[in-house]
Design an enzyme around this catalytic site. Structure first.
Site, PDB file in Angstrom:
ATOM      1  N   LYS A 171      44.551  46.261  40.758  1.00 39.24           N
ATOM      2  CA  LYS A 171      44.266  45.296  41.856  1.00 39.24           C
ATOM      3  C   LYS A 171      44.065  43.861  41.169  1.00 39.24           C
ATOM      4  CE  LYS A 171      40.605  42.886  43.844  1.00 39.24           C
ATOM      5  NZ  LYS A 171      41.721  41.765  44.255  1.00 39.24           N
ATOM      6  N   GLU A 248      35.042  41.911  30.992  1.00 36.40           N
ATOM      7  CA  GLU A 248      35.351  40.693  30.305  1.00 36.40           C
ATOM      8  C   GLU A 248      34.938  39.458  31.051  1.00 36.40           C
ATOM      9  OE1 GLU A 248      35.757  39.981  27.133  1.00 36.40           O
ATOM     10  OE2 GLU A 248      36.407  41.998  26.372  1.00 36.40           O
ATOM     11  N   CYS A 282      38.534  31.221  30.064  1.00 37.22           N
ATOM     12  CA  CYS A 282      37.112  31.742  30.013  1.00 37.22           C
ATOM     13  C   CYS A 282      36.870  31.400  28.535  1.00 37.22           C
ATOM     14  CB  CYS A 282      37.188  33.374  29.998  1.00 37.22           C
ATOM     15  SG  CYS A 282      38.600  34.051  29.072  1.00 37.22           S
ATOM     16  N   GLU A 380      28.847  28.189  33.809  1.00 37.38           N
ATOM     17  CA  GLU A 380      30.346  28.141  33.606  1.00 37.38           C
ATOM     18  C   GLU A 380      30.882  27.227  35.144  1.00 37.38           C
ATOM     19  OE1 GLU A 380      32.702  31.678  34.240  1.00 37.38           O
ATOM     20  OE2 GLU A 380      33.811  31.027  32.470  1.00 37.38           O
TER      21      GLU A 380
HETATM   22  P1  NAD Z   1      35.894  37.153  40.353  1.00 38.06           P
HETATM   23  O1  NAD Z   1      34.782  37.695  39.653  1.00 38.06           O
HETATM   24  O2  NAD Z   1      35.659  36.203  41.387  1.00 38.06           O
HETATM   25  O3  NAD Z   1      37.162  38.023  40.491  1.00 38.06           O
HETATM   26  C1  NAD Z   1      37.594  38.898  39.619  1.00 38.06           C
HETATM   27  C2  NAD Z   1      38.279  39.933  40.445  1.00 38.06           C
HETATM   28  O4  NAD Z   1      37.474  40.976  40.690  1.00 38.06           O
HETATM   29  C3  NAD Z   1      39.274  39.749  41.276  1.00 38.06           C
HETATM   30  O5  NAD Z   1      40.413  40.566  41.430  1.00 38.06           O
HETATM   31  C4  NAD Z   1      38.533  39.977  42.487  1.00 38.06           C
HETATM   32  O6  NAD Z   1      39.382  40.056  43.795  1.00 38.06           O
HETATM   33  C5  NAD Z   1      37.659  40.885  42.196  1.00 38.06           C
HETATM   34  N1  NAD Z   1      36.038  41.233  43.093  1.00 38.06           N
HETATM   35  C6  NAD Z   1      35.747  40.214  43.400  1.00 38.06           C
HETATM   36  N2  NAD Z   1      34.623  40.862  44.090  1.00 38.06           N
HETATM   37  C7  NAD Z   1      34.583  41.956  43.729  1.00 38.06           C
HETATM   38  C8  NAD Z   1      33.770  43.105  44.263  1.00 38.06           C
HETATM   39  N3  NAD Z   1      32.587  42.817  44.858  1.00 38.06           N
HETATM   40  N4  NAD Z   1      34.177  44.290  43.613  1.00 38.06           N
HETATM   41  C9  NAD Z   1      35.097  44.634  42.842  1.00 38.06           C
HETATM   42  N5  NAD Z   1      36.021  43.677  42.648  1.00 38.06           N
HETATM   43  C10 NAD Z   1      35.682  42.417  43.060  1.00 38.06           C
HETATM   44  O7  NAD Z   1      36.652  36.076  39.044  1.00 38.06           O
HETATM   45  P2  NAD Z   1      37.937  34.955  39.208  1.00 38.06           P
HETATM   46  O8  NAD Z   1      37.222  33.821  40.135  1.00 38.06           O
HETATM   47  O9  NAD Z   1      39.201  35.657  39.715  1.00 38.06           O
HETATM   48  O10 NAD Z   1      37.900  34.559  37.707  1.00 38.06           O
HETATM   49  C11 NAD Z   1      37.212  33.728  36.882  1.00 38.06           C
HETATM   50  C12 NAD Z   1      36.284  34.191  36.095  1.00 38.06           C
HETATM   51  O11 NAD Z   1      36.921  35.197  35.359  1.00 38.06           O
HETATM   52  C13 NAD Z   1      35.701  33.223  35.321  1.00 38.06           C
HETATM   53  O12 NAD Z   1      34.319  33.517  35.161  1.00 38.06           O
HETATM   54  C14 NAD Z   1      36.295  33.660  33.787  1.00 38.06           C
HETATM   55  O13 NAD Z   1      35.525  33.266  32.648  1.00 38.06           O
HETATM   56  C15 NAD Z   1      36.588  35.079  33.991  1.00 38.06           C
HETATM   57  N6  NAD Z   1      37.529  35.453  32.711  1.00 38.06           N
HETATM   58  C16 NAD Z   1      37.183  35.959  31.841  1.00 38.06           C
HETATM   59  C17 NAD Z   1      38.162  36.486  30.789  1.00 38.06           C
HETATM   60  C18 NAD Z   1      37.980  37.103  29.516  1.00 38.06           C
HETATM   61  O14 NAD Z   1      38.608  37.733  29.024  1.00 38.06           O
HETATM   62  N7  NAD Z   1      36.465  37.186  29.097  1.00 38.06           N
HETATM   63  C19 NAD Z   1      39.624  36.081  30.909  1.00 38.06           C
HETATM   64  C20 NAD Z   1      39.904  35.158  32.077  1.00 38.06           C
HETATM   65  C21 NAD Z   1      38.908  35.038  33.216  1.00 38.06           C
END
Ligand code: NAD
Length: 478
Positions: A171, A248, A282, A380
């Site tokens: 997904k 992550e 991130c 963040e």
């Molecule tokens: P997010 O947590 O909003 O979403 C991530 C994914 O989870 C998306 O596919 C989203 O649709 C899904 N999701 C949302 N709610 C959910 C739920 N209740 N149950 C299951 N899945 C759900 O994050 P984002 O805004 O897409 O990305 C930004 C974040 O990602 C930042 O915090 C960033 O630091 C982090 N990030 C971390 C890394 C790493 O490797 N550490 C790399 C890139 C981004």
């Protein structure tokens, strides 16, 4: 054209679709994408479960050849895939092409890894008994990815999952389905059997949540924010199979600049780490921790470089900083800009920009006179916003760097071997950078953090094996 989900080897429609909008030009619609729900996840899990025995029994050569073919195609089409990625996510064309290339390199790396899964034979403490330790696929794996690396993160989860014989329900983030769809399409044409890789696009709260709770998924690898990750981990543990989980998450990455640093190098390192990819990484350097002797010169030089950065349409020549990904993230960035001012920090930049095309443009922003206990230094933001924190000396710099709930990447600019070595040993982070930006990592070595940034086994490189395989110890008395 409507881009469909992909379940059991065939495109599958959904009752709803959503429009993918170009953040550089909101009048430009990338396409309509199927918006699945729990029913599509259930169908995808069933397909992945049926495909598992065949795929787990496939030879390393078969898996290698498929991944290698996909790698070759991604690398050959990196310019086109990178352009499509920049169009939907908003990072610059150079960054988009770089990311697509990296996805190809990741696929090629894991093609090789298919041939390197080995085991161990140990002597038993009992006479005549043989002990063998082998690795097996975990099973059906759910993959949930964020929007900020639309093709590289999917590639670095899908490639090891497939290489080690697992089947996948994937997904992608709602905002960037096109890159995900293109990657799945390429892998499928490369020869994956039906049901081995399934794509379900749609909202996190329905598609993502169903993956986390599904009783017939064995493991979930997630990248995204801490709040979402925590909920997913909880659901995974409570589900019938007590899923293995890898998270992550976010960062509030420090870059320390000491008095003895090469000033030009420190400024370029901070600029790259804090603002490139619109600060939406991130690993972005969001806290610049600077010792007194160099502080004013560093701030002056960095502000000058920031003012010269060209913010613009991701696909236009000369653009160095693309737009923020969407209206919601822009609102979040502006909310933190207001909070920082209220907290007493001094803001340079950070204005909303109106350009020729309607998009989510924000000037890079630098807060000075920041204390590490301010909200802007603790949470963040995930935008082109950095904080400068003035400290007395190295010791205070190190303790400030470690004073955070996160622990992904931590950097230092110094010409002192003593301080560099001490920092490498004592930074509480999964990755440490000396005279390099906190963002920007290689694809063949482990990636991940500590504390609130990561949970579970490391991603990438040969270390990915820990998550995507399960160990079996067998005893034989011949
Ligand atoms: P997010 O947590 O909003 O979403 C991530 C994914 O989870 C998306 O596919 C989203 O649709 C899904 N999701 C949302 N709610 C959910 C739920 N209740 N149950 C299951 N899945 C759900 O994050 P984002 O805004 O897409 O990305 C930004 C974040 O990602 C930042 O915090 C960033 O630091 C982090 N990030 C971390 C890394 C790493 O490797 N550490 C790399 C890139 C981004």
């Amino acid at each position: 054209m409507t881009f469909m989900n992909f379940i059991g080897g065939a495109p599958v429609g959904a009752s709803e679709t959503s429009e993918n909008i170009n953040p550089s030009d909101t009048g430009d619609i990338v396409g309509a994408f199927a918006r699945g729900g729990a029913a599509e996840v259930d169908a995808a899990v069933e397909a992945a479960r049926s495909a598992l025995p065949g795929w787990a029994a496939s030879t390393p050569q078969q898996r290698h050849d498929i991944l290698r073919r996909a790698a070759d195609e991604v690398l050959a089409r990196a310019a086109e895939l990178g352009r499509a990625l920049s169009r939907e996510e908003g990072k610059t064309l150079a960054e988009g092409v770089g990311e697509a290339t990296r996805a190809g390199q990741v696929l090629a790396f894991f093609a090789g890894e298919c041939l390197r899964v080995g085991g161990e034979a140990l002597p038993s403490v009992r006479p005549g008994v043989e002990v063998q330790i082998g690795r097996e696929p975990v099973g059906v794996i759910g993959l949930i990815t964020p929007w900020n690396f639309p093709i590289a993160i999917p590639a670095w989860k899908i490639a090891p999952a497939l290489a080690y014989g697992n089947t996948v329900v994937f997904k992608p983030a709602d905002l960037v389905p096109h890159s995900a769809w293109a990657l799945v399409e390429i892998l499928t044409r490369a020869g994956l059997p039906e049901g081995v890789l399934n794509l379900v696009m749609g909202p996190g709260r329905s598609v993502g949540a169903r993956i986390a709770e599904h009783p017939d998924i064995d493991a979930v690898s997630f990248t995204g924010s801490v709040g979402t990750g925590r909920g997913i981990a909880r659901a995974c543990v409570e589900s019938a199979r007590m899923k293995k989980v890898q998270l992550e998450m976010g960062g509030k990455n420090p870059l320390v600049v000491l008095d003895d640093a090469d000033l030009d190098l420190a400024v370029e390192t901070a600029l790259q780490g804090a603002f490139f990819s619109t600060g939406q990484r991130c690993t972005a350097s969001s806290r610049l921790i600077v010792t007194e002797g160099i502080h004013d010169r560093f701030v002056a030089a960095l502000s000058e470089r920031m003012a010269a950065l060209k913010v613009g349409h991701a696909l236009e020549d000369g653009t160095e900083i693309g737009p923020v990904v969407d209206a919601r993230q822009l609102e979040t960035d502006e909310k933190y800009l207001a909070i920082g001012r209220q907290e007493g920090a001094v803001l340079t930049g950070g204005r909303r920009l109106e350009l020729a095309q309607p998009g989510f443009y924000l000037e890079p922003a630098l807060f000075t006179e920041v204390r590490n206990d301010m909200t802007i230094a603790r949470e963040e933001i995930f935008g082109p916003v950095a904080c400068v924190i003035r400290v007395r000396d190295y010791d205070e710099a190190l303790s400030t760097a470690n004073d955070t709930e996160f622990g992904l990447s931590s950097g230092i600019c110094t010409t002192s071997l003593k301080h560099a070595s001490h920092f490498r040993a004592n930074a509480e982070a999964g990755m440490v950078m000396v005279n390099l930006p906190t963002a920007g990592v290689d694809y063949h070595v482990p990636f991940g953090g500590r504390k609130g940034s990561s949970y579970g086994a490391r991603e990438q490189g040969a270390y990915a094996r820990e998550f995507y395989t399960t160990v079996k110890t067998s005893y034989t008395l011949p």
